[in-house]
Each structure stands twice: as structure tokens, then as C-alpha cells.
Design a protein around this motif. Structure first.
Motif, PDB file in Angstrom:
ATOM      1  N   THR A 291      18.652  14.470 -79.981  1.00  0.00           N
ATOM      2  CA  THR A 291      18.375  13.716 -81.205  1.00  0.00           C
ATOM      3  C   THR A 291      18.423  14.595 -82.463  1.00  0.00           C
ATOM      4  OG1 THR A 291      16.000  14.073 -80.964  1.00  0.00           O
ATOM      5  CG2 THR A 291      16.890  12.079 -79.957  1.00  0.00           C
TER       6      THR A 291
ATOM      7  N   GLY B 115      14.125  16.778 -73.741  1.00  0.00           N
ATOM      8  CA  GLY B 115      12.845  16.783 -74.461  1.00  0.00           C
ATOM      9  C   GLY B 115      11.660  16.788 -73.499  1.00  0.00           C
TER      10      GLY B 115
ATOM     11  N   GLY C  13       9.563  12.458 -75.692  1.00  0.00           N
ATOM     12  CA  GLY C  13      10.769  12.945 -75.018  1.00  0.00           C
ATOM     13  C   GLY C  13      10.725  12.643 -73.535  1.00  0.00           C
TER      14      GLY C  13
HETATM   15  C1  LIG Z   1      17.053  23.573 -71.951  1.00  0.00           C
HETATM   16  C2  LIG Z   1      17.170  22.847 -73.256  1.00  0.00           C
HETATM   17  C3  LIG Z   1      18.431  22.648 -73.806  1.00  0.00           C
HETATM   18  C4  LIG Z   1      18.586  21.992 -75.026  1.00  0.00           C
HETATM   19  N1  LIG Z   1      19.823  21.861 -75.569  1.00  0.00           N
HETATM   20  C5  LIG Z   1      19.953  21.287 -76.781  1.00  0.00           C
HETATM   21  C6  LIG Z   1      21.218  21.196 -77.404  1.00  0.00           C
HETATM   22  O1  LIG Z   1      22.215  21.646 -76.867  1.00  0.00           O
HETATM   23  N2  LIG Z   1      21.307  20.618 -78.619  1.00  0.00           N
HETATM   24  C7  LIG Z   1      20.217  20.102 -79.260  1.00  0.00           C
HETATM   25  O2  LIG Z   1      20.379  19.575 -80.360  1.00  0.00           O
HETATM   26  N3  LIG Z   1      19.006  20.172 -78.700  1.00  0.00           N
HETATM   27  C8  LIG Z   1      18.857  20.761 -77.487  1.00  0.00           C
HETATM   28  N4  LIG Z   1      17.622  20.860 -76.926  1.00  0.00           N
HETATM   29  C9  LIG Z   1      16.494  20.254 -77.634  1.00  0.00           C
HETATM   30  C10 LIG Z   1      16.068  18.945 -76.995  1.00  0.00           C
HETATM   31  O3  LIG Z   1      17.109  18.028 -76.887  1.00  0.00           O
HETATM   32  C11 LIG Z   1      14.933  18.297 -77.780  1.00  0.00           C
HETATM   33  O4  LIG Z   1      15.399  17.846 -79.025  1.00  0.00           O
HETATM   34  C12 LIG Z   1      13.851  19.265 -78.033  1.00  0.00           C
HETATM   35  O5  LIG Z   1      13.446  19.828 -76.806  1.00  0.00           O
HETATM   36  C13 LIG Z   1      12.716  18.585 -78.768  1.00  0.00           C
HETATM   37  O6  LIG Z   1      12.303  17.468 -78.072  1.00  0.00           O
HETATM   38  P1  LIG Z   1      10.789  17.295 -77.657  1.00  0.00           P
HETATM   39  O7  LIG Z   1      10.009  17.494 -78.888  1.00  0.00           O
HETATM   40  O8  LIG Z   1      10.730  15.918 -77.062  1.00  0.00           O
HETATM   41  O9  LIG Z   1      10.513  18.344 -76.621  1.00  0.00           O
HETATM   42  C14 LIG Z   1      17.453  21.512 -75.709  1.00  0.00           C
HETATM   43  C15 LIG Z   1      16.179  21.706 -75.145  1.00  0.00           C
HETATM   44  C16 LIG Z   1      16.023  22.357 -73.942  1.00  0.00           C
HETATM   45  C17 LIG Z   1      14.633  22.547 -73.382  1.00  0.00           C
END
Ligand SMILES: Cc1cc2nc3c(=O)[nH]c(=O)nc-3n(C[C@H](O)[C@H](O)[C@H](O)COP(=O)(O)O)c2cc1C
Length: 452
Positions: A136, A228, A233
Motif C-alpha cells: 500500500t 504487513g 495489515g
Molecule cells: C519482508 C517485507 C517485504 C516488504 N516489501 C515491500 C515492498 O517491496 N514494497 C513496499 O512498498 N512495501 C514492502 N513492505 C512493506 C509492507 O508491505 C507494509 O506496507 C509494511 O510492512 C507496513 O505495513 P504494516 O504497518 O501493516 O506492518 C515489505 C514488508 C516486509 C516485512
């Protein structure tokens, strides 16, 4: 016997993805990322070596400023320049047999109608080996690149993502019935009009009439990844994802996260095992423990702590560049990644984590150092904690993957921790044994929903 682990090579179409500074190692070739040959030869090596997936991370903007500026990102190659991974997928598919190819795409960067069309085309071109990591966009710069004043608040982004996936599910699962494309030269009927439907989606953000412009592909909906770990998430993953990337600090922490998320999967009306968890880990391998430790210490000489802080803090959405490395991180709340903060607090449970912890832990906590046998012991513990796959983070490309294939995978195969040979078929088949989504998934509700 428990199922073998699945292995994904975690890469990005850029020089410096996660372990910043490692691009300066003499053997590192990640600076060749502009070359298609670089990616094709890596994909072929992964495919032959028994990796299940190559997984491309992607971003569509810079992380939050470091010391008030984005200079650091350019200077250190931290995800800039970065190329679009989706554009090279066909070439990788053409050169490989079994490798699943996962790409990241944000709800921000492409209209769902066009995205659905692109993915369906790639699903045909890869013979069903495409997977989508649903993100996102946690950077304000990314949102400003697409015309917004600022980042959309955290939970609102997930609500937006729910509508986005709703649109693409309708197009992938509901617009075309099976057998709608007879291409019958005798009858002169190319497509069966009665079996192709408009979707008439009208929602808060999108209005999409349809029909989908691509006929059903091997998987229809691509295999769905998500990353997420915040409450919103995880709820999103529980409803939609088939695989979730996690960065747990230990197998015990992973066990708790997995149990909790599986509960949410069941609450969403799915089977708790419908979600497979991929833990991110990197490996430093030696023929003796001593050699592995020496190589790990040599590697540390290259890791650039300041850039590690820029990335970690930048994804949380705060600028920690002005702070001394021993400053406590404090109770930072942000609209960026909440998983990173939670992870840091879990990894340093006995005291307030500092800026230095953020830099060090990002590069060292996910690192497994040892002989192939010791690494297999550690991976056995992750599997026992409920992890179904490992997202292999690299220090060098192709070196980190070549070493893992040559030295670790044979040991894992002996113990039943890796599949005995590369598995053919679609991306979904590797994880679930099926080509199409099961009936419990919310997208399945659109099958047959738009008939005349
Ligand atoms: C292993 C891993 C890989 C991710 N890869 C991407 C990515 O390639 N591009 C991106 O925009 N966010 C990436 N993220 C971020 C997640 O999609 C997400 O936006 C972020 O963890 C925040 O979400 P949350 O607050 O629900 O944890 C990644 C996160 C993790 C843990």
C-alpha cells in the motif's frame, strides 16, 4: 513428515535493497541490475538450483528524509535508481521452467483495471507462475509522486486496498467463465458471448464496467503475497493473502505471530492453513563455524550503519539521521510501517531500543551464520515454529544464492527440509497443490456472479 520449506530469493531491481554497503564487496554484481542478462542468468540459476520463487520487492518513491535530505539515498544507492520489475518478468519466464516469479505492486501505482490486465497477460506468459505482493506504499514521497498531498493514513490505506482487490478479483474470477474462448474455426465463433461478463463495479474510489480484456489464465488470480504485520495489515492478509512475509526476531516470536494470524484467517472464513508464512533470513556459510564467523565479521566491515538507519527509520516515516546512535527510539508512532517498530521492540525486549539497535538488528538479527549443518538446524527450528517458507535475503548477487544452492540446499534435502527436486506447475500449486483459488477465498464469490 512435515512439508519441506519453500525458498524465495528476495531481490529488488536496484543495487542496494536491504543490506546496505554490501554492494561494495569485490564479488558483488548487484550493480548490474540494469542488465537483463544479469536477471535472466540469476533466474536460471535459481530455477535449476531448486528455488521455488524469485521475489521482487518494489517501491514507487523515496523513504522519509535522512538528516533532512534524500542525499543519502542517492549516494548509497538505497533503492534509487530502481527499475520496474514487472517489465522483465516475461524474459525470466521464457528462460526458466519451474521458478515462480513474484512481483510487488502498490495499490497506488496502477489503476486496478490495467493492473488486472497486465497480471493476466503475465500469468499466460509465465504458464501460471506469477505471484503478486500486495502493498500500500508507506512513503509519503510515493503518494506525492501520484498527485496526493501526503501519505494516506495507515488503516485507510488498507481499506483502500480492500476495494482495489475487490475490483481485480471481479475481473480475474468473475468476468470470464471457463470455456468462453472456443476459437472454433468451423463455427466461426472465437469467444462465447454468453460466457463473458461486465462486472459493473461501483465503489468509493473506482468505477469499472468491464469486461476483463484477458481470457482466463492458468491461475486466474495470481498467487497472493502480503507483508504487513500491523493489526490492520494482518486482518488484510488473513482475508486475502495466501502467503505472508514476516521478519520475526526469533522462531518463538514467529510462532506467536503465526498462531495469532491463523486465528484471524479462520475468523475471515478461511482455513487456518490457507496462509503460508515466509520468514526473511540471510546466510553466511562456512565449512567450519570459525570460517563462517570470520566471513560474517568481514561482511560487517562493509555494512553501512548510517544507510541502514536511513532505510529503517525512513520506512517508519521518521528522520533519525540527526540522532546519536545511542538515542532511544522511544514510543514512535507513524503512518509508515508499524511492523518495523513492533519488530524492534520484540527483538530488544529487555530495554528501550536505540537508533544503533535499529541499524544493527536490521542487518544482523536476520543473519544465520554457520556450517550447512548448523544452518539446517536453525531452519528446522523455524519450520517447527510453523514457518512454511524462507525469503532468502542476499548480501551479494549472485554469490549469496549460489552458495545457498551449492552448500545448504543439499543438506536441507537430506533432512526433508527442502523438496527433493524442483516442483513443476503454477506458483499456487507449489504452496497449495491447486492452480486456482479455493472456494473459501473471498475472490471465489465472484465466480458465476455476473451472468446474464
Ligand atoms: C519482508 C517485507 C517485504 C516488504 N516489501 C515491500 C515492498 O517491496 N514494497 C513496499 O512498498 N512495501 C514492502 N513492505 C512493506 C509492507 O508491505 C507494509 O506496507 C509494511 O510492512 C507496513 O505495513 P504494516 O504497518 O501493516 O506492518 C515489505 C514488508 C516486509 C516485512
Amino acid at each position: 513428515m512435515p512439508r519441506p520449506l519453500r525458498f524465495a530469493a528476495f531481490v529488488m531491481n536496484t543495487t542496494s535493497h536491504i543490506t546496505h554497503g554490501a554492494w561494495r564487496l569485490p564479488e558483488a554484481r548487484q550493480t548490474d541490475f540494469n542488465s537483463l542478462e544479469h536477471w535472466v542468468s540469476l533466474a536460471v540459476e535459481l530455477d535449476r538450483g531448486g528455488f521455488d520463487f524469485v521475489f521482487f520487492a518494489d517501491v514507487v518513491g523515496l523513504y522519509a528524509d535522512h538528516r533532512g535530505s534524500w542525499e543519502k539515498f542517492v549516494e548509497s544507492g538505497l533503492q534509487i535508481p530502481s527499475n520496474d520489475p514487472s517489465v522483465i518478468v516475461s524474459a525470466l519466464a521464457h528462460a526458466t521452467e519451474n521458478l515462480g516469479i513474484a512481483i510487488t505492486s502498490s495499490i497506488l501505482q496502477e489503476h486496478p483495471f490495467n493492473f488486472a490486465r497486465k497480471i493476466s497477460t503475465l500469468d499466460h506468459a509465465t504458464r501460471g507462475r506469477i505471484a503478486w505482493n500486495i502493498v500500500t506504499s508507506l512513503s509519503a514521497n510515493a503518494w506525492r509522486n501520484f498527485g496526493y498531498d501526503d501519505i494516506t493514513p495507515h488503516d485507510e490505506r488498507y481499506a483502500w486496498a480492500e476495494e482495489y482487490v475487490d475490483v481485480v478479483y471481479k475481473l480475474w474470477e468473475g468476468s470470464w467463465e471457463d470455456d468462453a474462448l472456443p476459437q472454433d474455426k468451423v463455427r466461426g465463433v472465437h469467444g462465447e458471448f454468453d460466457r463473458v461478463h461486465k462486472i459493473h463495479h461501483v465503489g468509493k474510489r473506482y468505477r469499472v464496467e468491464g469486461p476483463h480484456l484477458v481470457a482466463p489464465s492458468p491461475q486466474r488470480t495470481p498467487l497472493l503475497f502480503q507483508a504487513g504485520s500491523s493489526p490492520a495489515g494482518r486482518r488484510f492478509a488473513a482475508r486475502n493473502a495466501e502467503a505472508q512475509f514476516i521478519s520475526s526476531p526469533s522462531p518463538d516470536a514467529a510462532r506467536d505471530l503465526i498462531a495469532d494470524t491463523r486465528g484471524l484467517v479462520a475468523e475471515a472464513g478461511r482455513h487456518p492453513d490457507d496462509l503460508t508464512f515466509f520468514q526473511g533470513l540471510s546466510f553466511v556459510i562456512g565449512s567450519t563455524e570459525q570460517e563462517a564467523r570470520r566471513r560474517s565479521a568481514e561482511l560487517d566491515e562493509y555494512i553501512d550503519d548510517d544507510t541502514m538507519v536511513a532505510h529503517a527509520a525512513g520506512s517508519i516515516g521518521v528522520d533519525l539521521g540527526h540522532y546519536d546512535l545511542d538515542t532511544p527510539v522511544g514510543e514512535v508512532e507513524s503512518e509508515g510501517s508499524r511492523s518495523s517498530l513492533r519488530w524492534l521492540r520484540e527483538a530488544v525486549p529487555d530495554r528501550e531500543p536505540t537508533v544503533r539497535d535499529l541499524a544493527r538488528l536490521r542487518s544482523r538479527n536476520s543473519r544465520v551464520v554457520g556450517t550447512p549443518e548448523q544452518i539446517a538446524d536453525v531452519l528446522g527450528r523455524w519450520r517447527d515454529a510453523g514457518v512454511g517458507g524462507i525469503n532468502v535475503i542476499n548480501y551479494t548477487i549472485p554469490g549469496s544464492y549460489r552458495e545457498f544452492i551449492e552448500h545448504v540446499l543439499p543438506q536441507l534435502r537430506q533432512r526433508g527440509l527442502a523438496a527433493p527436486e524442483p516442483e513443476p506447475g503454477t506458483a499456487r500449486r507449489k504452496l497449495t497443490g491447486r492452480d486456482r483459488l479455493d472456494d473459501r477465498h473471498p475472490a471465489a464469490a465472484y465466480r458465476g456472479a455476473f451472468g446474464r
